[in-house]
Design a protein around this motif. Structure first.
Motif, short mmCIF file in Angstrom:
data_model
loop_
_atom_site.label_atom_id
_atom_site.label_comp_id
_atom_site.label_asym_id
_atom_site.label_seq_id
_atom_site.Cartn_x
_atom_site.Cartn_y
_atom_site.Cartn_z
N LYS A 418 -11.84 -2.56 12.27
CA LYS A 418 -10.71 -2.74 13.20
C LYS A 418 -10.45 -4.22 13.45
O LYS A 418 -9.29 -4.68 13.54
CB LYS A 418 -11.01 -2.01 14.53
CG LYS A 418 -10.95 -0.50 14.44
CD LYS A 418 -9.54 -0.01 14.17
CE LYS A 418 -9.49 1.50 14.16
NZ LYS A 418 -8.13 2.00 13.84
N TRP A 421 -8.68 -5.72 10.48
CA TRP A 421 -7.25 -5.31 10.49
C TRP A 421 -6.45 -6.16 11.47
O TRP A 421 -5.36 -6.63 11.17
CB TRP A 421 -7.17 -3.83 10.85
CG TRP A 421 -5.78 -3.35 11.11
CD1 TRP A 421 -5.10 -3.35 12.28
CD2 TRP A 421 -4.87 -2.84 10.14
NE1 TRP A 421 -3.84 -2.85 12.14
CE2 TRP A 421 -3.66 -2.52 10.80
CE3 TRP A 421 -4.95 -2.59 8.76
CZ2 TRP A 421 -2.55 -1.99 10.14
CZ3 TRP A 421 -3.84 -2.05 8.13
CH2 TRP A 421 -2.66 -1.76 8.81
N LEU A 422 -7.02 -6.34 12.66
CA LEU A 422 -6.31 -7.11 13.68
C LEU A 422 -6.16 -8.58 13.25
O LEU A 422 -5.13 -9.21 13.52
CB LEU A 422 -7.06 -7.02 15.03
CG LEU A 422 -7.04 -5.64 15.69
CD1 LEU A 422 -7.96 -5.63 16.91
CD2 LEU A 422 -5.62 -5.27 16.12
N ASN A 423 -7.18 -9.13 12.62
CA ASN A 423 -7.07 -10.52 12.17
C ASN A 423 -5.95 -10.68 11.13
O ASN A 423 -5.28 -11.72 11.07
CB ASN A 423 -8.40 -10.99 11.58
CG ASN A 423 -9.45 -11.18 12.66
OD1 ASN A 423 -9.11 -11.45 13.81
ND2 ASN A 423 -10.72 -11.08 12.29
N ALA A 424 -5.77 -9.64 10.30
CA ALA A 424 -4.73 -9.72 9.27
C ALA A 424 -3.33 -9.54 9.85
O ALA A 424 -2.36 -10.05 9.29
CB ALA A 424 -5.00 -8.66 8.19
N HIS A 425 -3.18 -8.77 10.93
CA HIS A 425 -1.84 -8.47 11.47
C HIS A 425 -1.56 -9.23 12.76
O HIS A 425 -0.51 -9.02 13.37
CB HIS A 425 -1.71 -6.96 11.73
CG HIS A 425 -1.71 -6.14 10.47
ND1 HIS A 425 -2.87 -5.84 9.78
CD2 HIS A 425 -0.68 -5.58 9.77
CE1 HIS A 425 -2.58 -5.10 8.73
NE2 HIS A 425 -1.24 -4.93 8.68
N CYS A 426 -2.45 -10.04 13.17
CA CYS A 426 -2.22 -10.79 14.42
C CYS A 426 -2.45 -12.27 14.15
O CYS A 426 -3.57 -12.81 14.38
CB CYS A 426 -3.14 -10.31 15.53
SG CYS A 426 -2.95 -8.58 15.95
N CYS A 431 -1.29 -10.58 19.02
CA CYS A 431 -0.94 -9.27 18.47
C CYS A 431 0.30 -8.72 19.16
O CYS A 431 0.44 -8.82 20.40
CB CYS A 431 -2.08 -8.29 18.65
SG CYS A 431 -3.55 -8.72 17.69
N THR A 434 2.64 -3.24 19.22
CA THR A 434 2.33 -2.10 18.34
C THR A 434 0.85 -2.03 17.98
O THR A 434 0.37 -1.01 17.49
CB THR A 434 3.19 -2.19 17.06
OG1 THR A 434 2.94 -3.46 16.44
CG2 THR A 434 4.67 -2.06 17.39
N GLU A 435 0.12 -3.13 18.18
CA GLU A 435 -1.28 -3.15 17.83
C GLU A 435 -2.22 -2.94 19.04
O GLU A 435 -3.43 -3.11 18.93
CB GLU A 435 -1.62 -4.49 17.16
CG GLU A 435 -0.87 -4.74 15.88
CD GLU A 435 -1.18 -3.68 14.83
OE1 GLU A 435 -2.29 -3.09 14.87
OE2 GLU A 435 -0.30 -3.44 13.97
N ASN A 438 -4.95 -0.30 18.39
CA ASN A 438 -6.04 -0.76 17.55
C ASN A 438 -6.98 -1.70 18.32
O ASN A 438 -8.20 -1.71 18.10
CB ASN A 438 -5.50 -1.46 16.31
CG ASN A 438 -4.86 -0.47 15.33
OD1 ASN A 438 -5.33 0.67 15.22
ND2 ASN A 438 -3.82 -0.89 14.62
#
Length: 498
Positions: A418, A421-426, A431, A434-435, A438
């Motif tokens: 998790k 994932w957050l590092n890639a999308h934030c 963030c 929408t995140e 997560n």
């Protein structure tokens, strides 16, 4: 004389027309009348008659009462006639008087009493003329068809008095069924100290009628005394109910009775019975005795109180051992209490230890203290039991540790995914909304992983401690602790010794 005899014959004829008793008495009345005539003066016999003996005043009174009864009977005044005949019979036994009494009772409807009178007449005069005997038998047969019998069952107490229509008819149990005239009868049973039992019964002629009594208050009487007549408190089923001598109505069944209290030292030494219960002095008590109480019966209990002015304290190592005194369990150690003077057997026992027995002698007004050190049991059986317990305890602890580490591994792995994932999308750790879901999941998984790690570590530590602290030594003990660990296919073992 002749005129009086004729008047008596006319009375007989009138009497015969109303009752069979007239026939029964007829053969004897003329002789009675002749004997009732006044005797001639001494030395002067009446013409044509034999000399007669002087009549006593008692016989004269009996004849007067008999004649008064006949006069009342002719007027159908049966109750007054009955009283006169009974006074005559009390003064002198006479067959004719008894026959008249039976006839009066019959006329008054007291059929069972008339039967009893005829039976007594037969006992007193068994050699009656055949004609009279036949008439008596016929009258008794007629009366027998007018009466029934009464049997008393149910809660009828032994020795109680039986009343029928307020008339005492005997004591229970009856030797034979009681005869009663037909009709409605009030039955009452009384025993001293208890509430009476009552009922109304319709007695039917020619039948056995059963009065089944039922007690509303199902009680019995308990009487408690002390052998030396000491005045002590009475404990009934653990409750104080009074002082000796004591008695009262209690529920049916078995009850526990005990005496306790105090006695003055001087009275105790002299074995004197005090007038009231003492509130201080030497403590005395009796043993507990069982008393079985039955319905409407009196149960007596006599207890022996003994001086209890001696105390005992028992301690043991380990504490909490079972204490037996005189083969009866009294509690757990440490224990303190009062006991009768004299010798007592003390037994102390605990699981995993050998029991210890000892005899102690208690003396008056002295406290005895007893300390018992129990020896631990050893041997193949105890070692196997200890090893089994050690393995179970260590296994449970290690199981909890492994489960905790498993949670740590799974939850930690998911949490890392998790976070990645957050590092890639934030970018720059900012963030979008929408995140949020997560982010919450990552935080929860991180917390679970931390808890699993802590629980796993504690479980492994507890299992190791059980193995180290409970493993028996092999050979001589070493000066310091030693720990060894080994890992092999399908197993993990840690050993330790202090």
């Amino acid at each position: 004389m002749i005129g009086r005899r004729g008047e008596l014959v006319r009375s007989l004829r009138s009497f015969r027309s109303r009752t069979l008793a007239g026939w029964i008495l007829a053969l004897g009345l003329l002789d009675f009348g002749a004997r009732a005539a006044p005797a001639a003066p001494p030395g002067k016999a009446s013409p044509g008659t034999a000399p007669q003996a002087a009549v006593s005043s008692e016989e004269a009174e009996a004849r007067a009462q008999f004649e008064a009864g006949v006069a009342r009977f002719d007027k159908q005044e049966y109750r007054e006639a009955l009283e006169a005949f009974r006074r005559s019979l009390w003064l002198k036994k006479n067959r004719n008087t008894m026959g008249y009494i039976a006839s009066c009772l019959k006329q008054l409807g007291q059929y069972e009493d008339a039967l009893e009178q005829y039976e007594e007449m037969r006992r007193e005069f068994p050699q009656m003329p055949s004609k009279i005997e036949a008439m008596v038998a016929a009258d008794m047969a007629e009366l027998s068809g007018l009466v029934g019998t009464l049997a008393v069952t149910g809660d009828a107490p032994v020795g109680a008095s039986l009343f029928v229509d307020d008339r005492l008819r005997g004591r229970l149990p009856l030797e034979k069924p009681l005869r009663l005239s037909a009709g409605r009868r009030a039955v009452r049973v009384e025993k001293e100290g208890f509430a009476p039992l009552t009922m109304t019964l319709e007695v039917r002629a020619g039948q056995e009628n059963v009065a089944e009594l039922v007690a509303k208050s199902r009680k019995g009487r308990l009487v408690v005394n002390e052998k030396h007549n000491w005045v002590l408190h009475v404990e009934l089923d653990g409750k104080n109910v009074g002082v000796t001598p004591w008695q009262g109505l209690v529920d049916l069944g078995e009850h526990k009775v005990r005496l306790r209290g105090f006695m003055g030292v001087e009275a105790l030494a002299a074995c004197e019975a005090p007038g009231a219960a003492a509130e201080e002095g030497a403590k005395v008590a009796s043993g507990v005795e069982a008393a079985s109480v039955r319905l409407y019966e009196e149960t007596r209990v006599v207890l022996v109180a003994e001086e209890q002015d001696a105390s005992l304290r028992v301690e043991s190592t380990p504490e909490g051992a079972v204490l037996m005194i005189d083969e009866g369990q009294v509690g757990l150690t440490p224990w303190e209490g009062r006991l009768p003077l004299g010798e007592h057997m003390i037994e102390v026992s605990a699981v995993g230890f050998f029991s210890a027995k000892q005899t102690v002698q208690l003396e008056r007004r002295k406290q005895r203290e007893l300390s018992v050190l129990l020896e631990r049991q050893s041997g193949p059986l105890s070692d196997a039991h200890a090893a089994r317990n050690r393995k179970i305890g260590a296994g449970l602890a290690y199981g909890v540790g492994v489960a905790g580490l498993g949670v740590f591994a799974v939850a930690g792995g998911l949490a890392l995914d998790k976070v990645a994932w957050l590092n890639a999308h934030c970018p720059d750790k900012q963030c979008p909304s929408t995140e949020t879901r997560n982010q919450n999941a990552a935080a929860t998984l991180g917390t679970a992983a931390t808890v699993g790690l802590v629980v796993g570590g504690l479980g492994l530590a507890a299992g190791t401690a059980v193995l180290l602290l409970t493993r028996p030594g092999r050979g001589e003990r070493r000066a310091g602790p030693s720990v060894s660990a080994s890992v092999g296919l399908g197993g993990f073992e840690v050993e330790g010794r202090f």
